[in-house]
Design a protein around this motif. Structure first.
Motif, PDB file in Angstrom:
ATOM      1  N   SER A  37      -7.837 -36.426  63.887  1.00  0.00           N
ATOM      2  CA  SER A  37      -9.176 -35.862  63.732  1.00  0.00           C
ATOM      3  C   SER A  37      -9.119 -34.500  63.043  1.00  0.00           C
ATOM      4  O   SER A  37      -9.969 -34.182  62.194  1.00  0.00           O
ATOM      5  CB  SER A  37      -9.841 -35.733  65.105  1.00  0.00           C
ATOM      6  N   ILE A  38      -8.111 -33.700  63.378  1.00  0.00           N
ATOM      7  CA  ILE A  38      -7.946 -32.394  62.730  1.00  0.00           C
ATOM      8  C   ILE A  38      -7.704 -32.579  61.238  1.00  0.00           C
ATOM      9  O   ILE A  38      -8.287 -31.887  60.390  1.00  0.00           O
ATOM     10  CB  ILE A  38      -6.780 -31.624  63.375  1.00  0.00           C
ATOM     11  N   VAL A  39      -6.843 -33.538  60.902  1.00  0.00           N
ATOM     12  CA  VAL A  39      -6.518 -33.797  59.500  1.00  0.00           C
ATOM     13  C   VAL A  39      -7.744 -34.311  58.743  1.00  0.00           C
ATOM     14  O   VAL A  39      -8.013 -33.898  57.607  1.00  0.00           O
ATOM     15  CB  VAL A  39      -5.350 -34.803  59.416  1.00  0.00           C
ATOM     16  N   ALA A  40      -8.500 -35.205  59.367  1.00  0.00           N
ATOM     17  CA  ALA A  40      -9.700 -35.739  58.717  1.00  0.00           C
ATOM     18  C   ALA A  40     -10.704 -34.626  58.428  1.00  0.00           C
ATOM     19  O   ALA A  40     -11.355 -34.617  57.373  1.00  0.00           O
ATOM     20  CB  ALA A  40     -10.328 -36.815  59.594  1.00  0.00           C
TER      21      ALA A  40
ATOM     22  N   MET B 278     -10.032 -31.642  57.681  1.00  0.00           N
ATOM     23  CA  MET B 278      -9.561 -30.888  56.520  1.00  0.00           C
ATOM     24  C   MET B 278      -9.913 -31.618  55.228  1.00  0.00           C
ATOM     25  O   MET B 278     -10.274 -30.991  54.223  1.00  0.00           O
ATOM     26  CB  MET B 278      -8.051 -30.659  56.628  1.00  0.00           C
ATOM     27  N   ALA B 279      -9.841 -32.949  55.246  1.00  0.00           N
ATOM     28  CA  ALA B 279     -10.193 -33.720  54.049  1.00  0.00           C
ATOM     29  C   ALA B 279     -11.682 -33.628  53.732  1.00  0.00           C
ATOM     30  O   ALA B 279     -12.085 -33.770  52.569  1.00  0.00           O
ATOM     31  CB  ALA B 279      -9.779 -35.180  54.232  1.00  0.00           C
ATOM     32  N   LYS B 280     -12.501 -33.388  54.741  1.00  0.00           N
ATOM     33  CA  LYS B 280     -13.941 -33.264  54.514  1.00  0.00           C
ATOM     34  C   LYS B 280     -14.281 -32.080  53.618  1.00  0.00           C
ATOM     35  O   LYS B 280     -15.358 -32.044  53.007  1.00  0.00           O
ATOM     36  CB  LYS B 280     -14.671 -33.118  55.853  1.00  0.00           C
ATOM     37  N   GLU B 281     -13.375 -31.120  53.529  1.00  0.00           N
ATOM     38  CA  GLU B 281     -13.623 -29.933  52.716  1.00  0.00           C
ATOM     39  C   GLU B 281     -13.326 -30.164  51.241  1.00  0.00           C
ATOM     40  O   GLU B 281     -13.613 -29.307  50.407  1.00  0.00           O
ATOM     41  CB  GLU B 281     -12.764 -28.767  53.229  1.00  0.00           C
ATOM     42  N   TRP B 282     -12.753 -31.312  50.900  1.00  0.00           N
ATOM     43  CA  TRP B 282     -12.404 -31.591  49.513  1.00  0.00           C
ATOM     44  C   TRP B 282     -13.629 -31.995  48.701  1.00  0.00           C
ATOM     45  O   TRP B 282     -14.655 -32.398  49.247  1.00  0.00           O
ATOM     46  CB  TRP B 282     -11.371 -32.712  49.441  1.00  0.00           C
ATOM     47  N   ASP B 283     -13.484 -31.943  47.385  1.00  0.00           N
ATOM     48  CA  ASP B 283     -14.520 -32.404  46.463  1.00  0.00           C
ATOM     49  C   ASP B 283     -14.807 -33.878  46.729  1.00  0.00           C
ATOM     50  O   ASP B 283     -13.902 -34.716  46.707  1.00  0.00           O
ATOM     51  CB  ASP B 283     -14.033 -32.212  45.023  1.00  0.00           C
ATOM     52  N   ALA B 284     -16.062 -34.196  46.983  1.00  0.00           N
ATOM     53  CA  ALA B 284     -16.426 -35.562  47.361  1.00  0.00           C
ATOM     54  C   ALA B 284     -16.537 -36.506  46.170  1.00  0.00           C
ATOM     55  O   ALA B 284     -16.711 -37.708  46.343  1.00  0.00           O
ATOM     56  CB  ALA B 284     -17.753 -35.557  48.124  1.00  0.00           C
ATOM     57  N   GLY B 285     -16.423 -35.996  44.955  1.00  0.00           N
ATOM     58  CA  GLY B 285     -16.725 -36.829  43.799  1.00  0.00           C
ATOM     59  C   GLY B 285     -15.619 -37.743  43.334  1.00  0.00           C
ATOM     60  O   GLY B 285     -15.874 -38.715  42.630  1.00  0.00           O
ATOM     61  N   TYR B 286     -14.363 -37.451  43.692  1.00  0.00           N
ATOM     62  CA  TYR B 286     -13.244 -38.214  43.155  1.00  0.00           C
ATOM     63  C   TYR B 286     -12.267 -38.569  44.277  1.00  0.00           C
ATOM     64  O   TYR B 286     -12.228 -37.917  45.314  1.00  0.00           O
ATOM     65  CB  TYR B 286     -12.497 -37.399  42.089  1.00  0.00           C
ATOM     66  N   PHE B 287     -11.446 -39.593  44.010  1.00  0.00           N
ATOM     67  CA  PHE B 287     -10.414 -39.943  44.985  1.00  0.00           C
ATOM     68  C   PHE B 287      -9.341 -38.861  45.014  1.00  0.00           C
ATOM     69  O   PHE B 287      -8.936 -38.331  43.973  1.00  0.00           O
ATOM     70  CB  PHE B 287      -9.761 -41.284  44.639  1.00  0.00           C
TER      71      PHE B 287
END
Length: 402
Positions: free
Chosen positions: A208-211, A213-222
């Motif tokens: 959950s902690i790792v997920a 962190m991924a939420k903070e990434w640019d949502a437009g690309y893989f």
């Protein structure tokens, strides 16, 4: 760390025609050729494996899937000084099979093996100190490079994940010779994956902690990141463990087989009540006997009702002492018992009795009892996606937490 993969393969050197790499055997040979000479230590190919004599490391690749543009390669990596085998799965995609296999090998080398090389070559790791079951333990932590794909943040330093997870990871250290942590996160639009595995067991809390962190990434690309932490205990604080290594694993499996068959043969309440004492005599290990008696039913129930999230901890109450909360990862026997039992099921070691043993273990579990009570009260769908708190296990006064 610099990795050398700029070399001609064996077919280019002898001008032979390129093999069909969609054939798993040819793909495996290509993987072995690609890794050979790239491991930062002398190595040699022995059949379908690579051996690094200076570090006593054996790498066994296995082709799980391969086609014209993709490959999935599993790597089983072992060394006697670790006390356990390690597993990593690497996927690759490319314009052709050769490129896809190269991507998979590169992922293995640049991240997983980067951490292994740091650890085995004597580089300075981060010092850690813990206490488990009243005994002090000292460790060195080694962080691999990050392997990134797509539009992921441009960094190779895994410390960003170590800093976020370190406090929780350290809580899960017991007396392992080596603790192996894998971090993977990805984002594609609003589809977010976060996974943290400790000794190849997923931790929901750390994932959950790792997920997040991924939420903070640019949502437009893989985008994706993968990294590893290797946490090695210093030899001076390692306590002896009777089932370490390949030989110890086989001894443990045989004892689990004995315990399961004795459980199955306990046909009435009187026999079941005397089972702990009989197990202790048969196994020659009172602690393992108590764990087989207490843990194996719950392990089967967790497997059967896998839609439920189970606590990562257990409560152990030795007679006459206070209850102790332990992470399952800390206990030397918990996950090895799980793996031993299900490997025996898969191999058919129980013959026609396998299904009966599995059902009987489930029926004796506290988990099954709780699920039945909740379903009786709230209906058959009440447990879908539910969470169960830590179980309490009553043990004899001489039970050893290890």
């Amino acid at each position: 760390m610099k990795w050398n993969m700029l070399k001609k393969d064996s077919n280019e050197q002898n001008n032979s025609p390129d093999p069909d790499l969609t054939n798993p055997d040819a793909a495996l040979r290509h993987v072995l050729d690609s890794l050979h000479g790239c491991l930062q230590t002398p190595d040699r190919v022995e059949g379908n494996r690579i051996y690094c004599p200076d570090w006593q490391i054996t790498i066994e690749p296995w082709i799980e899937q391969v086609d014209q543009r993709g490959a999935v390669v599993n790597f089983h990596v072992s060394a006697p000084q670790w006390g356990k085998d390690l597993f990593e799965c690497c996927a690759g995609m490319g314009s052709d099979t050769k490129q896809a296999l190269g991507m998979a090998c590169g992922s293995f080398l640049f991240s997983f093996m980067d951490g292994i090389v740091q650890m085995e070559s004597g580089q300075t790791g981060e010092s850690l100190e813990t206490e488990f079951a009243g005994k002090p333990h000292r460790w060195k932590a080694y962080l691999s490079n990050i392997v990134g794909m797509g539009n992921s943040p441009q960094t190779e330093d895994a410390r960003v994940y170590w800093d976020a997870l370190k406090e929780e990871v350290v809580k899960r250290l017991g007396n392992q010779k080596l603790c192996f942590v894998k971090v993977f996160l990805s984002r594609s639009g609003e589809n977010i994956t976060g996974e943290c595995r400790i000794d190849d067991v997923k931790s929901e809390a750390l994932s959950s902690i790792v997920a997040d962190m991924a939420k903070e990434w640019d949502a437009g690309y893989f985008a994706s990141h993968k990294a590893f932490f290797f946490i090695r205990q210093e030899e001076e604080t390692v306590l002896p463990y009777p089932y370490a290594g390949r030989q110890g694993w086989e001894i443990l499996r045989e004892k689990v087989r004995t315990a399961a068959l004795m459980f199955h043969a306990s046909g009435d309440q009187e026999q079941y009540e005397t089972l702990p004492e009989r197990l202790a005599q048969a196994l020659g290990d009172a602690t393992l006997a108590a764990e087989c008696y207490s843990f194996l039913p719950e392990i089967c129930a967790e497997n059967a009702f896998d839609q439920i999230t189970y606590a990562e901890t257990v409560e152990i109450l030795p007679y006459g002492r206070e209850a102790v909360t332990c992470y399952k990862n800390q206990l030397a026997d918990y996950w090895p018992l799980h793996n031993a039992l299900f490997s025996l099921f898969e191999e058919g070691a129980f013959g026609d009795a396998a299904n009966d043993i599995y059902r009987e273990y489930i029926g004796m579990s506290a988990i099954y009892s709780v699920i039945c009570q909740i379903k009786e009260k709230n209906g058959n769908d009440a447990m879908g996606g539910g969470v169960l708190s830590a179980l309490l296990f009553n043990m004899d006064s001489d039970f050893e937490i290890r």
